[in-house]
Design a protein around this motif. Structure first.
Motif, short mmCIF file in Angstrom:
data_model
loop_
_atom_site.label_atom_id
_atom_site.label_comp_id
_atom_site.label_asym_id
_atom_site.label_seq_id
_atom_site.Cartn_x
_atom_site.Cartn_y
_atom_site.Cartn_z
N ARG A 3 21.34 86.09 66.99
CA ARG A 3 22.29 85.00 66.81
C ARG A 3 23.21 84.94 68.01
O ARG A 3 23.76 85.95 68.41
N THR A 4 23.37 83.76 68.54
CA THR A 4 24.27 83.60 69.68
C THR A 4 25.49 82.81 69.25
O THR A 4 25.45 82.07 68.28
N ARG A 5 26.55 82.97 69.99
CA ARG A 5 27.80 82.28 69.70
C ARG A 5 28.26 81.61 70.97
O ARG A 5 28.28 82.21 72.03
N ARG A 6 28.63 80.35 70.85
CA ARG A 6 29.17 79.66 72.01
C ARG A 6 30.36 78.82 71.58
O ARG A 6 30.55 78.53 70.41
N THR A 7 31.16 78.45 72.55
CA THR A 7 32.40 77.71 72.31
C THR A 7 32.28 76.34 72.96
O THR A 7 31.71 76.21 74.04
N ILE A 8 32.83 75.33 72.26
CA ILE A 8 32.79 73.97 72.77
C ILE A 8 34.10 73.26 72.41
O ILE A 8 34.61 73.44 71.30
N PRO A 9 34.66 72.48 73.34
CA PRO A 9 35.87 71.72 73.02
C PRO A 9 35.58 70.64 71.96
O PRO A 9 34.46 70.12 71.88
N ALA A 10 36.56 70.32 71.17
CA ALA A 10 36.41 69.35 70.09
C ALA A 10 35.93 67.99 70.61
O ALA A 10 35.13 67.32 69.96
N SER A 11 36.40 67.58 71.78
CA SER A 11 35.99 66.28 72.32
C SER A 11 34.49 66.25 72.61
O SER A 11 33.81 65.26 72.34
N GLN A 12 33.94 67.35 73.13
CA GLN A 12 32.50 67.42 73.37
C GLN A 12 31.73 67.51 72.06
O GLN A 12 30.66 66.94 71.92
N LEU A 20 24.15 68.69 68.36
CA LEU A 20 24.60 70.07 68.23
C LEU A 20 24.21 70.66 66.88
O LEU A 20 23.80 71.82 66.78
N LEU A 21 24.30 69.86 65.82
CA LEU A 21 23.91 70.33 64.50
C LEU A 21 22.43 70.67 64.47
O LEU A 21 22.02 71.67 63.86
N ASP A 22 21.60 69.86 65.10
CA ASP A 22 20.17 70.16 65.18
C ASP A 22 19.93 71.46 65.93
O ASP A 22 19.11 72.28 65.52
N GLU A 23 20.64 71.67 67.04
CA GLU A 23 20.49 72.90 67.82
C GLU A 23 20.89 74.13 67.02
O GLU A 23 20.20 75.15 67.03
N ILE A 24 22.00 74.03 66.33
CA ILE A 24 22.51 75.15 65.55
C ILE A 24 21.51 75.54 64.46
O ILE A 24 21.23 76.72 64.25
N GLY A 25 20.95 74.53 63.81
CA GLY A 25 19.98 74.80 62.75
C GLY A 25 18.70 75.44 63.25
O GLY A 25 18.13 76.32 62.61
N SER A 26 18.23 75.04 64.41
CA SER A 26 16.95 75.55 64.89
C SER A 26 17.06 76.82 65.73
O SER A 26 16.13 77.60 65.80
N HIS A 27 18.20 77.06 66.36
CA HIS A 27 18.34 78.22 67.24
C HIS A 27 19.19 79.34 66.65
O HIS A 27 19.49 80.32 67.32
N ARG A 28 19.61 79.18 65.39
CA ARG A 28 20.44 80.21 64.73
C ARG A 28 21.67 80.57 65.54
O ARG A 28 21.98 81.72 65.78
N GLU A 29 22.37 79.56 65.98
CA GLU A 29 23.58 79.75 66.77
C GLU A 29 24.81 79.62 65.88
O GLU A 29 24.77 79.02 64.82
N THR A 30 25.90 80.16 66.36
CA THR A 30 27.22 79.91 65.80
C THR A 30 28.00 79.16 66.86
O THR A 30 28.02 79.56 68.02
N VAL A 40 39.35 76.25 66.22
CA VAL A 40 39.79 75.55 65.01
C VAL A 40 38.70 75.47 63.95
O VAL A 40 38.98 75.22 62.79
N ALA A 41 37.43 75.68 64.35
CA ALA A 41 36.34 75.60 63.38
C ALA A 41 35.16 76.43 63.85
O ALA A 41 34.95 76.62 65.04
N ARG A 42 34.39 76.92 62.88
CA ARG A 42 33.15 77.63 63.17
C ARG A 42 32.03 76.88 62.46
O ARG A 42 32.11 76.63 61.27
N VAL A 43 31.01 76.52 63.20
CA VAL A 43 29.87 75.80 62.64
C VAL A 43 28.67 76.73 62.69
O VAL A 43 28.31 77.23 63.75
N VAL A 44 28.08 77.00 61.53
CA VAL A 44 26.91 77.89 61.45
C VAL A 44 25.82 77.19 60.67
O VAL A 44 26.09 76.33 59.83
N GLY A 45 24.59 77.58 60.92
CA GLY A 45 23.47 77.05 60.14
C GLY A 45 23.55 77.57 58.72
O GLY A 45 24.02 78.68 58.48
N VAL A 46 23.06 76.80 57.78
CA VAL A 46 23.14 77.17 56.37
C VAL A 46 22.45 78.50 56.09
O VAL A 46 22.96 79.33 55.37
#
Length: 76
Positions: A3-12, A20-30, A40-46
């Motif tokens: 599992r990898t973790r990356r940071t992104i600004p809210a505007s991006q 990004l949601l598709d990437e997170i789901g398929s690559h098991r990223e946080t 401000v938020a953490r997005v993880v695949g279900v």
């Protein structure tokens, strides 16, 4: 798979949300979403959430709605 973790600004995140949601789901990223450099938020695949089962964690203490046998008065 690691599992990898990356940071992104809210505007991006806002501009590329669906991709990004598709990437997170398929690559098991946080994905950590930031505003002005602060997380401000953490997005993880279900499927990535590591929760424990709640089976056996509930204790039954009798009927919670039954009268308790105490007398009391109210002001009207």
């Amino acid at each position: 798979m690691k599992r990898t973790r990356r940071t992104i600004p809210a505007s991006q995140f806002k501009a590329r949300c669906l991709a990004l949601l598709d990437e997170i789901g398929s690559h098991r990223e946080t994905l950590i979403v930031t505003k002005r450099g602060r997380p401000v938020a953490r997005v993880v695949g279900v499927g990535m959430q590591q929760g424990r089962s709640l089976r056996g964690s509930v204790t039954y203490h009798g009927d919670l709605l039954a009268p308790i046998g105490e007398s009391w008065e109210s002001e009207r």
